[in-house]
Write a protein that holds these residues in place. Sequence first.
Motif, PDB file in Angstrom:
ATOM      1  N   UNK A  39       0.854  -1.181   0.000  1.00 19.02           N
ATOM      2  CA  UNK A  39       0.000   0.000   0.000  1.00 19.02           C
ATOM      3  C   UNK A  39       0.888   1.228   0.000  1.00 19.02           C
ATOM      4  N   UNK A  40       0.414   2.295  -0.634  1.00 19.43           N
ATOM      5  CA  UNK A  40       1.104   3.586  -0.591  1.00 19.43           C
ATOM      6  C   UNK A  40       0.122   4.635  -0.121  1.00 19.43           C
ATOM      7  N   UNK A  41       0.537   5.445   0.840  1.00 18.29           N
ATOM      8  CA  UNK A  41      -0.346   6.495   1.347  1.00 18.29           C
ATOM      9  C   UNK A  41       0.435   7.776   1.542  1.00 18.29           C
ATOM     10  N   UNK A  42      -0.293   8.858   1.657  1.00 21.70           N
ATOM     11  CA  UNK A  42       0.300  10.169   1.856  1.00 21.70           C
ATOM     12  C   UNK A  42       0.312  10.503   3.346  1.00 21.70           C
ATOM     13  N   UNK A  43       1.415  11.095   3.792  1.00 24.40           N
ATOM     14  CA  UNK A  43       1.477  11.616   5.155  1.00 24.40           C
ATOM     15  C   UNK A  43       1.678  13.122   5.080  1.00 24.40           C
ATOM     16  N   UNK A  46       3.158  14.863   9.689  1.00 25.27           N
ATOM     17  CA  UNK A  46       3.492  13.734  10.546  1.00 25.27           C
ATOM     18  C   UNK A  46       2.413  12.685  10.692  1.00 25.27           C
ATOM     19  N   UNK A  47       1.292  12.820   9.959  1.00 29.78           N
ATOM     20  CA  UNK A  47       0.183  11.885  10.103  1.00 29.78           C
ATOM     21  C   UNK A  47      -0.162  11.247   8.762  1.00 29.78           C
ATOM     22  N   UNK A  48      -0.252   9.895   8.725  1.00 33.74           N
ATOM     23  CA  UNK A  48      -0.682   9.235   7.490  1.00 33.74           C
ATOM     24  C   UNK A  48      -2.158   9.496   7.232  1.00 33.74           C
ATOM     25  N   UNK A  49      -2.516   9.716   5.974  1.00 29.33           N
ATOM     26  CA  UNK A  49      -3.891  10.018   5.608  1.00 29.33           C
ATOM     27  C   UNK A  49      -4.602   8.739   5.138  1.00 29.33           C
ATOM     28  N   UNK A  50      -5.880   8.631   5.494  1.00 29.69           N
ATOM     29  CA  UNK A  50      -6.712   7.481   5.126  1.00 29.69           C
ATOM     30  C   UNK A  50      -6.090   6.160   5.597  1.00 29.69           C
ATOM     31  N   UNK A  51      -5.486   6.188   6.775  1.00 33.67           N
ATOM     32  CA  UNK A  51      -4.755   5.016   7.264  1.00 33.67           C
ATOM     33  C   UNK A  51      -5.642   3.776   7.338  1.00 33.67           C
ATOM     34  N   UNK A  52      -6.832   3.907   7.905  1.00 32.43           N
ATOM     35  CA  UNK A  52      -7.684   2.733   8.070  1.00 32.43           C
ATOM     36  C   UNK A  52      -8.100   2.151   6.729  1.00 32.43           C
ATOM     37  N   UNK A  53      -8.387   3.016   5.758  1.00 32.90           N
ATOM     38  CA  UNK A  53      -8.768   2.536   4.431  1.00 32.90           C
ATOM     39  C   UNK A  53      -7.629   1.745   3.795  1.00 32.90           C
ATOM     40  N   UNK A  54      -6.404   2.229   3.974  1.00 33.32           N
ATOM     41  CA  UNK A  54      -5.251   1.519   3.411  1.00 33.32           C
ATOM     42  C   UNK A  54      -4.993   0.204   4.156  1.00 33.32           C
ATOM     43  N   UNK A 286     -11.171  19.063  -5.778  1.00 31.58           N
ATOM     44  CA  UNK A 286      -9.905  19.114  -5.039  1.00 31.58           C
ATOM     45  C   UNK A 286     -10.148  19.595  -3.614  1.00 31.58           C
ATOM     46  N   UNK A 287     -11.001  20.607  -3.468  1.00 34.92           N
ATOM     47  CA  UNK A 287     -11.314  21.109  -2.126  1.00 34.92           C
ATOM     48  C   UNK A 287     -12.044  20.050  -1.305  1.00 34.92           C
ATOM     49  N   UNK A 288     -12.965  19.323  -1.937  1.00 35.86           N
ATOM     50  CA  UNK A 288     -13.673  18.259  -1.234  1.00 35.86           C
ATOM     51  C   UNK A 288     -12.715  17.151  -0.794  1.00 35.86           C
ATOM     52  N   UNK A 289     -11.768  16.807  -1.685  1.00 33.91           N
ATOM     53  CA  UNK A 289     -10.806  15.760  -1.331  1.00 33.91           C
ATOM     54  C   UNK A 289      -9.897  16.219  -0.206  1.00 33.91           C
ATOM     55  N   UNK A 290      -9.442  17.462  -0.261  1.00 30.82           N
ATOM     56  CA  UNK A 290      -8.586  17.983   0.809  1.00 30.82           C
ATOM     57  C   UNK A 290      -9.301  17.921   2.162  1.00 30.82           C
ATOM     58  N   UNK A 291     -10.599  18.173   2.145  1.00 33.35           N
ATOM     59  CA  UNK A 291     -11.351  18.134   3.400  1.00 33.35           C
ATOM     60  C   UNK A 291     -11.498  16.722   3.933  1.00 33.35           C
ATOM     61  N   UNK A 292     -11.303  15.730   3.051  1.00 33.60           N
ATOM     62  CA  UNK A 292     -11.440  14.336   3.460  1.00 33.60           C
ATOM     63  C   UNK A 292     -10.134  13.727   3.940  1.00 33.60           C
ATOM     64  N   UNK A 293      -9.016  14.401   3.700  1.00 32.48           N
ATOM     65  CA  UNK A 293      -7.708  13.845   4.026  1.00 32.48           C
ATOM     66  C   UNK A 293      -7.328  14.122   5.485  1.00 32.48           C
TER      67      UNK A 293
END
Length: 293
Positions: A39-43, A46-54, A286-293
């Motif tokens: 899996x690859x995720x964005x941090x 200092x915090x990984x995003x969408x950790x549980x989904x990954x 993009x704004x909606x996605x940023x709010x979800x991260x």
Amino acid sequence: MTVFVFLDQAYPDGRIVDASKPQVMATDLGATRGDGVFESMLAREGKPRKLQAHMDRLATSAASLELTMPDPEQWHRAIDTAIANAENPGAELVVKLIMTRGVEGAAAPTAWVQVSAVARQSREQREAGLSVTLLDRGYNSTAAETAPWLLMGAKTLSYAVNMAALRYAHSAGFDDAIFTSSDGMVLEGPTSTVLLATERDGVKTLQTPLLESGVLPGTTQGALFETAAAAGWTLGYGPLVPADLFEADGVWLASSIRLLAPVNSIDGTPLRTTSTIGSALTAELTALLESAL
């Protein structure tokens, strides 16, 4: 600087190793057969995003390969250790979770976390967009159901075909590719999920290809769908054909690291993504996605 942290029962927070030296056995089945998952995720900050989904998708992929997953808490501690030891822990980082079957006959899989900086190209493509080409994947859209041993929909280490598709696209002058099935359905990008949107009479619709067609369930797509639905968007899951891409008001490739990259053209034909309405949809999504991260 890349940081490697191996999951090791003797090290509760993970075992940090020297990334400049060999660490995986040459006989590891991940290296010799691509027998493993990742899996690859964005941090950010200092915090990984969408950790549980990954983590959920990693577990699903592992189950497809009959691999035993280490305890999630063990992954979490190793992720925290790797990020904390990055050169700039607060910057945008790529966090990879990798698990192989290990060497032949191993009692447990080999698992590690890898952390590195986000490539400049990924950030640039969020802004500038992409030119893509359509490539036949060589399977029909029912292959995931009729041939489950192909592991379609699992994120395995067997990425040679995906990388070959990107090299082919680059050699032809394109930034990326979108796979189609042999029966003409839109599938996914080699490292991304396809999204398209239309706005008709004030109704905004966001669509992605059918999961049943063998595409990898996108964690970025899932997060965006959730926030878009809350914002009043109508959602759809295909089936989609190439004509739908050309008729849409916007097309994007979505992924955890590059996030939402607009598709400007397909095989040299400009899309509406670059139009006024397409640009507005890109900004809103993009704004909606940023709010979800």
